[in-house]
Write a protein that holds these residues in place. Structure first.
Motif, short mmCIF file in Angstrom:
data_model
loop_
_atom_site.label_atom_id
_atom_site.label_comp_id
_atom_site.label_asym_id
_atom_site.label_seq_id
_atom_site.Cartn_x
_atom_site.Cartn_y
_atom_site.Cartn_z
N GLU A 79 -11.78 -7.00 11.71
CA GLU A 79 -12.90 -7.38 12.56
C GLU A 79 -12.41 -8.38 13.60
N SER A 80 -12.52 -7.99 14.77
CA SER A 80 -11.95 -8.80 15.83
C SER A 80 -12.67 -10.12 15.99
N GLU A 81 -13.89 -10.17 15.54
CA GLU A 81 -14.70 -11.35 15.75
C GLU A 81 -14.22 -12.53 14.90
N THR A 82 -13.54 -12.22 13.81
CA THR A 82 -13.11 -13.28 12.92
C THR A 82 -12.19 -14.24 13.63
N LYS A 83 -12.49 -15.51 13.46
CA LYS A 83 -11.70 -16.53 14.13
C LYS A 83 -11.02 -17.41 13.09
N VAL A 84 -9.88 -17.88 13.42
CA VAL A 84 -9.21 -18.86 12.58
C VAL A 84 -9.64 -20.23 13.01
N SER A 85 -10.14 -20.98 12.09
CA SER A 85 -10.59 -22.32 12.42
C SER A 85 -10.41 -23.23 11.25
N ALA A 86 -10.11 -24.45 11.56
CA ALA A 86 -9.93 -25.42 10.48
C ALA A 86 -11.26 -26.02 10.07
N SER A 87 -12.23 -25.89 10.90
CA SER A 87 -13.51 -26.50 10.56
C SER A 87 -14.30 -25.59 9.65
N PRO A 88 -14.89 -26.19 8.65
CA PRO A 88 -15.60 -25.40 7.67
C PRO A 88 -16.99 -24.98 8.11
N SER A 89 -17.16 -24.79 9.35
CA SER A 89 -18.39 -24.25 9.91
C SER A 89 -19.65 -24.96 9.46
N SER A 90 -20.45 -24.22 8.71
CA SER A 90 -21.81 -24.69 8.47
C SER A 90 -21.89 -26.05 7.82
N SER A 91 -20.91 -26.39 7.06
CA SER A 91 -21.00 -27.69 6.41
C SER A 91 -20.91 -28.82 7.43
N GLU A 92 -20.54 -28.47 8.61
CA GLU A 92 -20.47 -29.47 9.65
C GLU A 92 -21.86 -29.87 10.14
N HIS A 93 -22.80 -29.02 9.86
CA HIS A 93 -24.15 -29.28 10.33
C HIS A 93 -24.89 -30.12 9.33
N HIS A 94 -25.10 -31.31 9.70
CA HIS A 94 -25.79 -32.20 8.76
C HIS A 94 -27.24 -32.41 9.20
N ARG B 247 -23.89 -20.35 10.31
CA ARG B 247 -24.63 -20.35 9.05
C ARG B 247 -24.27 -19.16 8.20
N GLU B 248 -23.75 -18.13 8.84
CA GLU B 248 -23.49 -16.91 8.10
C GLU B 248 -22.15 -16.92 7.39
N SER B 249 -21.56 -18.08 7.27
CA SER B 249 -20.32 -18.16 6.53
C SER B 249 -20.59 -17.95 5.05
N ARG B 250 -20.18 -16.86 4.54
CA ARG B 250 -20.59 -16.48 3.19
C ARG B 250 -19.46 -15.88 2.39
N GLU C 217 -23.35 -19.27 0.47
CA GLU C 217 -23.42 -19.57 1.90
C GLU C 217 -23.06 -21.03 2.12
N SER C 218 -22.14 -21.25 3.01
CA SER C 218 -21.67 -22.60 3.33
C SER C 218 -20.76 -23.13 2.21
N GLN C 219 -20.42 -24.37 2.32
CA GLN C 219 -19.49 -24.97 1.37
C GLN C 219 -20.04 -26.24 0.79
N HIS C 220 -19.72 -26.49 -0.44
CA HIS C 220 -20.13 -27.75 -1.06
C HIS C 220 -19.37 -28.90 -0.41
N GLU D 34 -11.42 -25.19 -0.80
CA GLU D 34 -12.67 -25.96 -0.75
C GLU D 34 -13.83 -25.11 -1.23
N MET D 35 -13.76 -23.88 -0.83
CA MET D 35 -14.87 -22.97 -1.14
C MET D 35 -14.94 -22.71 -2.63
N PHE D 36 -13.79 -22.59 -3.25
CA PHE D 36 -13.75 -22.28 -4.67
C PHE D 36 -12.87 -23.27 -5.40
#
Length: 323
Positions: free
Chosen positions: A109-124, A164-167, A231-234, A312-314
DNA sequence: CGCGTTTGACCAGCGC
DNA sequence: GCGCTGGTCAAACGCG
């Protein structure tokens, strides 16, 4: 959406559900699932792990799967959850042999991006729900918003929705609906699922400021399979009281009792190369990673950050491997 | 009393 | 615009 479904159809599962059924009809099948817009490099993960699986002589590898009669696959898709899972499951069950079709087999899937940020958990924002977030944004904009700023808001919304759809999802062959994973969850909803007689349950992590959610539903095609989507990370460690919690849970009960449950069967049939803690973290326990494999993996992940994110996820998967 | 579950209502997104 | 569906809210309720 359509291309993701196609991707899944192109995906080739290596270890056969039926195979494990024949080994042990109560074994746990885990099928990890990384969703598309996630910032995890799910694409890479799937290809790397996938190739490892393919090369595994026993066809039961993956994340340390020589340890257990279960199968785990990481694959990648934006979510049409129902279709995706069932497509995946269909494919898995329809393949009676262990032969690997196609090279690599990982979806792309071309849309997948490599990123160090854990996405949704950044949203507080607390993120009570996506809609509340969007509501808030809309309110903030006010009526004086010009078209340009509206565009910005829309783009922002889309981006945040993607995040948010990081699952990650699992398919687990078990009679237990809500598998214990060490964290504490509060059920906040249940919905009937289209084309399925089984409802989907919605859980939220009870830890403050942790907005991890999970959905649990039973496959309508095989009621013995439970699909769990995280969905998201602890943003916190596993609660220290988890052991107590887990003893009170169904998994723990079955462990203590007569081994009638898939969990206990899994435990009994699994070589004891890991600790009780790992066992109690079922279903993650079946993804237990041996040290060699972890080392290998950390080399194979092209970006250290992805490996760390997976950790982190698991945490329970990797916990015992840490020095 | 605190915590978790149940359940009907509500809302947003999406396809037609 | 309308209907369908998924996701969430929140009051009521149950349990230890």
């Amino acid at each position: 959406m359509s291309n993701e479904t196609k991707d899944l159809n192109n995906y080739h599962f290596t270890s056969s559900y039926d195979h494990y059924n024949s080994i042990n009809s109560q074994s746990i099948m885990n099928l990890a699932y990384l969703s598309g817009p996630s910032t995890y490099n799910a694409n890479m993960i799937s290809s790397q792990i996938g190739s490892d699986l393919h090369s595994c002589p026993r066809g039961a590898c993956g994340l340390g799967f020589e340890l257990s009669p279960s199968s785990t696959e990481f694959f990648n898709s934006s979510i049409d959850q129902e279709n995706d899972f069932y497509n995946a499951y269909n494919y898995n069950t329809s393949h009676k042999s262990h032969e690997v079709v196609g090279g690599g087999g990982a979806i792309v899937e071309s849309e997948t991006k490599v990123s160090a940020s854990p996405s949704s958990s950044e949203h507080h924002h607390g993120e009570d729900s996506g809609k509340s977030l969007m509501k808030r944004e809309a309110d903030d904009g006010g009526k004086d918003i010009d078209q340009r700023s509206q565009k910005v808001v829309k783009t922002k919304k889309k981006e945040e929705k993607k995040q948010r759809e990081s699952r990650v999802s699992f398919m687990t062959k078990t009679d237990v609906d809500h598998l214990e994973d060490g964290y504490r969850w509060r059920k906040y909803g249940q919905k009937a699922v289209k084309n399925s007689p089984y409802p989907r349950s919605y859980y939220r992590c009870t830890t403050q400021k942790c907005n991890v959610k999970k959905r649990v539903e039973r496959s309508y095609q095989d009621p013995t399979v439970v699909i769990t989507t995280y969905e998201s990370q602890h943003n916190h460690p596993i609660p220290t009281s988890r052991r107590t919690a887990m003893f009170s849970g169904p998994a723990a009960c079955s462990y203590n009792s007569s081994s009638l449950s898939p969990v206990s069967d899994f435990i009994i049939n699994t070589p004891r190369t890991f600790s009780h803690d790992d066992l109690f973290r079922a279903p993650y326990a079946s993804m237990n990673v041996n040290a060699n494999y972890e080392q290998q993996q950390s080399q194979e992940f092209h970006h250290e950050s992805d490996y760390e994110l997976l950790k982190e996820m698991f945490p329970s998967v990797f916990l015992k491997q840490e020095p």
